[in-house]
Motif scaffolding. Sequence first.
Motif, mmCIF file in Angstrom:
data_model
loop_
_atom_site.group_PDB
_atom_site.id
_atom_site.type_symbol
_atom_site.label_atom_id
_atom_site.label_comp_id
_atom_site.label_asym_id
_atom_site.label_seq_id
_atom_site.Cartn_x
_atom_site.Cartn_y
_atom_site.Cartn_z
ATOM 1 N N GLN A 152 -7.181 -0.520 -4.781
ATOM 2 C CA GLN A 152 -8.361 -1.034 -4.082
ATOM 3 C C GLN A 152 -8.179 -2.497 -3.699
ATOM 4 O O GLN A 152 -8.557 -2.917 -2.599
ATOM 5 C CB GLN A 152 -9.598 -0.871 -4.979
ATOM 6 C CG GLN A 152 -10.902 -1.328 -4.337
ATOM 7 C CD GLN A 152 -11.253 -0.528 -3.109
ATOM 8 O OE1 GLN A 152 -10.913 0.651 -3.014
ATOM 9 N NE2 GLN A 152 -11.922 -1.167 -2.153
ATOM 10 N N LYS A 153 -7.602 -3.287 -4.602
ATOM 11 C CA LYS A 153 -7.390 -4.717 -4.316
ATOM 12 C C LYS A 153 -6.428 -4.901 -3.148
ATOM 13 O O LYS A 153 -6.627 -5.754 -2.280
ATOM 14 C CB LYS A 153 -6.847 -5.429 -5.555
ATOM 15 C CG LYS A 153 -6.706 -6.946 -5.367
ATOM 16 C CD LYS A 153 -6.226 -7.601 -6.631
ATOM 17 C CE LYS A 153 -6.192 -9.119 -6.471
ATOM 18 N NZ LYS A 153 -5.414 -9.584 -5.308
ATOM 19 N N THR A 154 -5.375 -4.079 -3.120
ATOM 20 C CA THR A 154 -4.406 -4.164 -2.018
ATOM 21 C C THR A 154 -5.061 -3.818 -0.691
ATOM 22 O O THR A 154 -4.835 -4.484 0.327
ATOM 23 C CB THR A 154 -3.222 -3.228 -2.275
ATOM 24 O OG1 THR A 154 -2.618 -3.549 -3.532
ATOM 25 C CG2 THR A 154 -2.167 -3.374 -1.179
ATOM 26 N N VAL A 155 -5.894 -2.788 -0.702
ATOM 27 C CA VAL A 155 -6.593 -2.387 0.521
ATOM 28 C C VAL A 155 -7.545 -3.485 0.989
ATOM 29 O O VAL A 155 -7.648 -3.787 2.181
ATOM 30 C CB VAL A 155 -7.364 -1.070 0.293
ATOM 31 C CG1 VAL A 155 -8.284 -0.764 1.482
ATOM 32 C CG2 VAL A 155 -6.393 0.075 0.079
ATOM 33 N N GLU A 156 -8.240 -4.122 0.052
ATOM 34 C CA GLU A 156 -9.162 -5.205 0.389
ATOM 35 C C GLU A 156 -8.417 -6.408 0.964
ATOM 36 O O GLU A 156 -8.867 -7.040 1.929
ATOM 37 C CB GLU A 156 -9.954 -5.619 -0.859
ATOM 38 C CG GLU A 156 -10.982 -4.590 -1.295
ATOM 39 C CD GLU A 156 -11.652 -4.968 -2.604
ATOM 40 O OE1 GLU A 156 -11.238 -5.992 -3.199
ATOM 41 O OE2 GLU A 156 -12.567 -4.245 -3.040
ATOM 42 N N ASP A 157 -7.265 -6.730 0.367
ATOM 43 C CA ASP A 157 -6.447 -7.842 0.894
ATOM 44 C C ASP A 157 -6.000 -7.548 2.324
ATOM 45 O O ASP A 157 -6.012 -8.415 3.186
ATOM 46 C CB ASP A 157 -5.213 -8.057 0.002
ATOM 47 C CG ASP A 157 -5.578 -8.656 -1.343
ATOM 48 O OD1 ASP A 157 -6.704 -9.171 -1.466
ATOM 49 O OD2 ASP A 157 -4.730 -8.595 -2.258
ATOM 50 N N ASP A 207 -6.556 1.876 -13.789
ATOM 51 C CA ASP A 207 -5.704 0.724 -13.447
ATOM 52 C C ASP A 207 -5.088 0.901 -12.062
ATOM 53 O O ASP A 207 -5.014 -0.030 -11.263
ATOM 54 C CB ASP A 207 -4.597 0.558 -14.499
ATOM 55 C CG ASP A 207 -5.157 0.131 -15.844
ATOM 56 O OD1 ASP A 207 -6.290 -0.394 -15.849
ATOM 57 O OD2 ASP A 207 -4.469 0.332 -16.848
ATOM 58 N N ILE A 208 -4.622 2.115 -11.810
ATOM 59 C CA ILE A 208 -4.006 2.386 -10.508
ATOM 60 C C ILE A 208 -5.036 2.242 -9.405
ATOM 61 O O ILE A 208 -4.779 1.662 -8.353
ATOM 62 C CB ILE A 208 -3.410 3.809 -10.498
ATOM 63 C CG1 ILE A 208 -2.255 3.908 -11.506
ATOM 64 C CG2 ILE A 208 -2.928 4.165 -9.092
ATOM 65 C CD1 ILE A 208 -1.719 5.306 -11.675
ATOM 66 N N VAL A 240 0.836 -1.201 0.000
ATOM 67 C CA VAL A 240 0.000 0.000 0.000
ATOM 68 C C VAL A 240 0.869 1.247 0.000
ATOM 69 O O VAL A 240 0.630 2.211 -0.744
ATOM 70 C CB VAL A 240 -0.950 0.000 1.222
ATOM 71 C CG1 VAL A 240 -1.653 1.355 1.358
ATOM 72 C CG2 VAL A 240 -1.982 -1.104 1.085
ATOM 73 N N THR A 241 1.889 1.243 0.833
ATOM 74 C CA THR A 241 2.797 2.389 0.913
ATOM 75 C C THR A 241 3.485 2.635 -0.420
ATOM 76 O O THR A 241 3.611 3.779 -0.889
ATOM 77 C CB THR A 241 3.850 2.145 2.012
ATOM 78 O OG1 THR A 241 3.189 1.901 3.254
ATOM 79 C CG2 THR A 241 4.771 3.340 2.160
ATOM 80 N N LYS A 242 3.898 1.539 -1.021
ATOM 81 C CA LYS A 242 4.579 1.653 -2.317
ATOM 82 C C LYS A 242 3.626 2.192 -3.375
ATOM 83 O O LYS A 242 4.003 3.007 -4.229
ATOM 84 C CB LYS A 242 5.111 0.284 -2.728
ATOM 85 C CG LYS A 242 5.935 0.306 -4.019
ATOM 86 C CD LYS A 242 6.476 -1.075 -4.319
ATOM 87 C CE LYS A 242 7.298 -1.060 -5.605
ATOM 88 N NZ LYS A 242 7.833 -2.423 -5.918
ATOM 89 N N ALA A 243 2.360 1.720 -3.299
ATOM 90 C CA ALA A 243 1.367 2.179 -4.281
ATOM 91 C C ALA A 243 1.102 3.671 -4.135
ATOM 92 O O ALA A 243 0.965 4.406 -5.116
ATOM 93 C CB ALA A 243 0.070 1.400 -4.110
ATOM 94 N N LEU A 244 1.002 4.127 -2.893
ATOM 95 C CA LEU A 244 0.777 5.551 -2.642
ATOM 96 C C LEU A 244 1.952 6.388 -3.144
ATOM 97 O O LEU A 244 1.775 7.467 -3.724
ATOM 98 C CB LEU A 244 0.553 5.795 -1.141
ATOM 99 C CG LEU A 244 -0.784 5.283 -0.577
ATOM 100 C CD1 LEU A 244 -0.791 5.417 0.945
ATOM 101 C CD2 LEU A 244 -1.948 6.077 -1.182
ATOM 102 N N ASP A 245 3.153 5.894 -2.871
ATOM 103 C CA ASP A 245 4.347 6.621 -3.321
ATOM 104 C C ASP A 245 4.425 6.681 -4.831
ATOM 105 O O ASP A 245 5.004 7.623 -5.407
ATOM 106 C CB ASP A 245 5.613 5.957 -2.778
ATOM 107 C CG ASP A 245 5.732 6.103 -1.265
ATOM 108 O OD1 ASP A 245 5.066 7.006 -0.716
ATOM 109 O OD2 ASP A 245 6.477 5.303 -0.654
ATOM 110 N N GLY A 246 3.827 5.663 -5.485
ATOM 111 C CA GLY A 246 3.937 5.596 -6.938
ATOM 112 C C GLY A 246 2.845 6.319 -7.695
ATOM 113 O O GLY A 246 2.853 6.344 -8.932
#
Length: 282
Positions: free
Chosen positions: A87-92, A81-82, A64-70
């Motif tokens: 959303q999938k990462t947050v759900e996991d 796509d992003i 999640v952190t990496k996704a936010l940074d990206g």
Amino acid sequence: MRRLVLLALLVLPGCFYPADRGRALEAKVDRLGADSAQMQAELKEAREQLAATLPKIDQKIGEVTKALDGLDTASRRKDADIGIQFQKTVEDLAQLRGQVETYLHKITELETALGAQDQKLLALQGAAAVKEAEAKKKAEELQRPADKNEFLALAREKAKAGDVLVARQLFGEFLKKWAKDPLVGEAHYGLGETYFSESKCREALFEYGKVVQDHPKSPAAPDAYLRSSECFAQLKMKDESRLALEELVKGYPKSAAAKSAKERIAELDKAKAAPPKKGARK
């Protein structure tokens, strides 16, 4: 033959429950023990599942952190796509947190139930079992000497100080740890002494019997015979009490215990030869 008779008497079991009541009690204790074992296994499984899940949460948090940074650097990718990936990462992560909460709840329930089960088991076994459990916990907190002589000395020290239940735990632990050591006879004698100090003669006789039967060359063997005589006397087993003294004198004639045994035999002979008191039954 007389020696064999004495040894047979020395290992009499110390069960005071009637047969039916004893079997019923044992069955109930076994059931509670089985339930406790099952709960222990479930508790272990839940803790293992929790331990396996926590690293996954850390991994997802990192994603999640990496996704936010990206987000700022992902201009070439479509916003949709992003968003889907995020959303999938947050759900996991939410699912993993739900699993953790489930495991924690299960662990709490099992620990509570196991504690209650242990209390029931102790209550069923009686006040003595409660004291034994407390003594075991106290003994576990002691620092154990690695040297067998020092370990045995610690057990004797606790017994001498009157902390017989802790001493009993230590003597028992010694017997398991150094089962084939020459000092085993002295450990059995020390264990017998803890019972003797509480006037539990049948239990004491069992331990003294292990000394004279299995470790006749132990320095404690003469004293084990002498104590056995005292125990038999307390149990109103006069013939067996005298027999223990005679076996002591016969087997260890030069020991200090044999000297005491001879004096006691002389006292018994004197009492037997004395004329009955006036008015006493013949």
